[in-house]
Design an enzyme around this catalytic site. Sequence first.
Site, short mmCIF file in Angstrom:
data_model
loop_
_atom_site.label_atom_id
_atom_site.label_comp_id
_atom_site.label_asym_id
_atom_site.label_seq_id
_atom_site.Cartn_x
_atom_site.Cartn_y
_atom_site.Cartn_z
N TYR A 278 0.81 -1.22 0.00
CA TYR A 278 0.00 0.00 0.00
C TYR A 278 0.84 1.27 0.00
O TYR A 278 0.45 2.28 -0.58
CB TYR A 278 -0.90 0.03 1.23
CG TYR A 278 -2.10 -0.90 1.19
CD1 TYR A 278 -2.32 -1.76 0.13
CD2 TYR A 278 -3.01 -0.90 2.24
CE1 TYR A 278 -3.41 -2.61 0.11
CE2 TYR A 278 -4.12 -1.74 2.23
CZ TYR A 278 -4.30 -2.60 1.17
OH TYR A 278 -5.40 -3.44 1.16
N ARG A 281 1.54 1.61 -3.71
CA ARG A 281 0.36 1.61 -4.57
C ARG A 281 -0.62 2.72 -4.23
O ARG A 281 -1.31 3.26 -5.11
CB ARG A 281 -0.32 0.24 -4.44
CG ARG A 281 -1.41 0.02 -5.44
CD ARG A 281 -2.17 -1.28 -5.29
NE ARG A 281 -1.74 -2.22 -4.29
CZ ARG A 281 -2.57 -3.04 -3.65
NH1 ARG A 281 -3.87 -2.99 -3.92
NH2 ARG A 281 -2.13 -3.90 -2.76
N PHE A 326 -13.56 37.35 16.85
CA PHE A 326 -12.23 37.00 17.34
C PHE A 326 -12.09 35.52 17.66
O PHE A 326 -11.00 35.05 17.99
CB PHE A 326 -11.92 37.80 18.61
CG PHE A 326 -13.05 37.77 19.62
CD1 PHE A 326 -13.45 36.59 20.22
CD2 PHE A 326 -13.74 38.93 19.93
CE1 PHE A 326 -14.50 36.56 21.12
CE2 PHE A 326 -14.79 38.92 20.84
CZ PHE A 326 -15.16 37.72 21.44
N GLU A 410 -16.07 34.24 28.97
CA GLU A 410 -15.53 33.55 27.79
C GLU A 410 -15.60 32.05 28.09
O GLU A 410 -14.61 31.42 28.46
CB GLU A 410 -14.11 34.05 27.51
CG GLU A 410 -14.13 35.55 27.18
CD GLU A 410 -12.79 36.23 27.31
OE1 GLU A 410 -11.77 35.53 27.42
OE2 GLU A 410 -12.75 37.47 27.30
#
Length: 513
Positions: A278, A281, A326, A410
């Site tokens: 893989y 490929r 912001f 906040e």
Amino acid sequence: MFFYGKDTLTVGKTLQLVEGKLQGVLCEEVVQKIEESHQFVKNIVAQHETVYGINTGFGPLCDTPISEEQTKTLQYNLLISHSVGVGNPILPEIAKTMLICKVHALAQGYSGISLHTLRRILWHIENDIIPVVPEKGSVGASGDLAPLAHLFLPLIGLGYVYWNAQKVPTAHALAHFELAPIELGPKEGLALINGTQFILAHAVRGVARLHHCLEMADLIGAFSLEALMGSVKPFDARLHQIRPFRGSMLVAQRLRRLIDGSEVLASHTDCGRVQDPYSLRCMPQVHGASRNAWLHLKELTEIELNAVTDNPVVLGDHDTISGGNFHGQPLALPLDYATLAAAEVGNISDRRCYLMLEGRFGLPKLLLKETGLNSGFMIPQYTTAALVSENKSLCFPASADSIPTSLGQEDHVSMGSISGRKLNQVIDNLEYILAIELLYASQALEFRRPLQSSAVMEKLLGEIRKHVPFATEDKIFSDDIATLHQLLQTDILPNLVSETCNLNEHYDDFRIY
């Protein structure tokens, strides 16, 4: 010439401004908008209209009125109280990027900043007197408060700056140029420290660095493919057109063109090997998925580069909005996604390194003819394994976390500043992983002589051999790794390719410039 506040800023133009290849200026039209916006703020103060951040306290103190006489002290106190960053300073070029991004946002005329203040920031940019900004302390919510506070301490004569590659007190640099600290007016301090410029500057740097790594990963992957005598069939355009992810189609095209005309490829056309592992490929699918993630980050970064992200926003006379522009979430999520994309490029690169050591497909075990006395190239893959593992630990998305701040005002934050720093940490490791794969692949390809690879691959191998010779016995491989790491950080190899063929034809959206 670039006109701040008027022209469209791209990642490429930002990098050119940082490097001094493009000059940023304020045109008269923009100057008028800046002065008009600043007058709107002065009118609010003069008429005692209560507006957040202009004549009130900040965060949980938003209901505390501030008198007209105290508004200037308020802005000064805002900068010094928010300068709480810790840790190592960010690179000067990242801090300069922050300044450039902030000027462009403020110059759009929605922030109430004074022309005098804006011109002082431009003075720092133009003279490469760049503020010293600690790397840690932002939660990416009211923007990057702590880093931006440090970024603008020099405006009021405080903090430190890089001047002539030395860290010096701001007061020392200002005295040399006979400049006095400026006095911030109403809202100016808030306009300076509200915004996403720390996150954004790291995104710009990450976009540029990851783009370079992705370009190099395809070149190095092509070397590994040739060295391991892998098949070109998995890169057939028809296969990728029926699963048309842009990144996959681009990588497949690049790999086809890189090995076109190779004698090595032609020598095993009719061999009995049915499928490659893989890591060979599936390069279009894996590298391509990371390119898709990169493109998403680039597109969102360029939206943010032209956005106004401070608060409150001044839309007109007595027309202000206190909102959330912001908040760093729009960049935090794609930065975390890009971090995973960068880590995966390193992951598959390490697998190709391991393949080249196993003694399969006609290669000598450990990439030396004589082993036993010699350990050969066994141990550099330990380093790729260590770096890949470290990157996996850095892939936890910072944006999945949120810790309330500001006494609950906040109460949801993005942690995007951490996302931006982690992306660049992963890229630091990725650059070394790719250097080690190139060390392996260039060594392995030599065992296919006298067969030649394609013209472009032979040109690249010739350049590599100017820096790192073919190994016949044990040596201090860290020296070769360091040399190739340095080479991969330049444009030498991509420029050699572009002289021979256009790998990215029809995929201009995957470019930076």
